[in-house]
Design an enzyme around this catalytic site. Sequence first.
Site, short mmCIF file in Angstrom:
data_model
loop_
_atom_site.label_atom_id
_atom_site.label_comp_id
_atom_site.label_asym_id
_atom_site.label_seq_id
_atom_site.Cartn_x
_atom_site.Cartn_y
_atom_site.Cartn_z
CB SER A 1 -0.95 -0.05 1.21
OG SER A 1 -1.93 0.96 1.12
CG ASP B 1 6.50 24.96 0.97
OD1 ASP B 1 5.53 24.39 1.53
OD2 ASP B 1 7.39 25.55 1.60
CG HIS C 1 -5.49 -2.34 -0.08
ND1 HIS C 1 -4.84 -1.76 -1.14
CD2 HIS C 1 -4.90 -1.82 1.04
CE1 HIS C 1 -3.91 -0.93 -0.71
NE2 HIS C 1 -3.92 -0.95 0.61
#
Length: 511
Positions: A210, A433, A486
């Site tokens: 993951s 940023d 998953h």
Amino acid sequence: MLTIRALSSIPTPLLHLYTSSSSALSTRTLRRHPTAATMLNSATAAMITAASTSKGVTSSEHLAGNWYSVPDLRLRDHKFNVPLDYSVDFKSSQKITIFAREVVSVGKEERSMPYLLYLQGGPGFECPRPTEASGWISRACEEYRVILMDQRGTGLSTPLTPSSMSQLKSAENLVEYLKHFRADNIVRDAEFIRKRIVPDAAPWTVLGQSFGGFCAVTYLSFAPQGLKQVLLTGGIPPITGGTTADAVYRVCFEQVKIQNMKYYKRFPQDLQIVQELVNYLSESEGGGVLLPSGGTLTPWGLQLLGLSGLGSSTGFERLHYMFERVFDPVIVAGEKKQISYYFLNAFDKWLGFDSNPLYALMHEVIYCQGDSSRWAAHRIRSENNSEFDAIKAAKEGRPVLFTGEMVFPWMFDEINALKPFKDAAHLLSEKKDWPQLYDIDALKNNKVPVAAAVYYEDMYVNFKLVMETASQIGELRLWITNEFMHSGLRDGGGQVLNHLLAMLDGKKPLF
């Protein structure tokens, strides 16, 4: 009892990746001049490749413990003192601890074996704690010396908990600290450890689950010289510039709807139970009820149960059994119906933000490169509000839809463990940023063998976005399956890992 492992002859890497404070290139420049971004990423990789060697290395940088046992495994603990900020001179930088556990099969403690680093999913979750030789760890230990590294801020790696983060007295200070806890610095930590723990600082195999797979792709981008091969399980990230969070949640909401329909098809009796519960919560004073943790359970908070209930193996079953005991029986005539303590306590434990708050704080910013997330999941949910409005759905007799792997701003008002970090969460959502996490040119020209398990119906890592990225990574082989969800690496025993290894060692055909 920890013993000191002598490392005076081993070089210290100072990995100076790009940070916003050290770059003269603005986000606007990168957007207007794509070649500038390419140059920046090339410079980033060069800085890792040319990582300088620090003189006067002290043994306190690495403490190695004695071997100990769990059934059929031998384990040894390692602690490394690493810079919080790798752009600062090593000697003067603030240090944090990174914890890694070395795991081998019994009798292989001194045997020469290749190393495999495991990167856990998350962000903000520690590695598993082995209790016996089982599952993928047992399979890996057949041929590897496994390193379970708690990513910075988790487990025993200077953990960021509600109590420890309270030491940072302002939201601004917390954000300044947390900006160092993304995949780029996790990779720097991994390289720091590799050069101290692997004989001759040889490349190692990395297994990323993951979010751990996202980190592995960052590794491929900026430090491929440290990699022998890479194994990905449900962990191929979107890699385009700017913020990819909007694209992620836009497609993930569609898969979440599908998972909801599957759930109610499996357990149709829960349709009415959930509607009744939503009506109860919305009609309660203040629009919710008090949780044992001190937080508040509201209709939209209830929908968070889909985060792990809809996307992992046995999630449907665990969710259903919670709803079996949602209300207390009325044992005294005339008393009002009320939600059971059992259910409220189970809800608190289900979310787990009291032990791993880093997940909620950092979840969206793992997608950001040169732009802000601006509460992406919250904004995209508003586009689907007619379907995800729990109160309206309950009143109209429609299925109440649970949400998936998404973090919303109101969680920092309703979940007690997250309340102190509300201001920091908002600052993180607006922060622009963020440095680049992937070098697309480097990935296209990648020479490190990569094998990835891609789960076709993955609720967390969308198949469409995975395939877009996969087309841009050289030497990547895909195993696409709907046999697992998953959590396939955990659920499949050693089957998933065995399949990926076979893809790279020639046991699986190339077509």
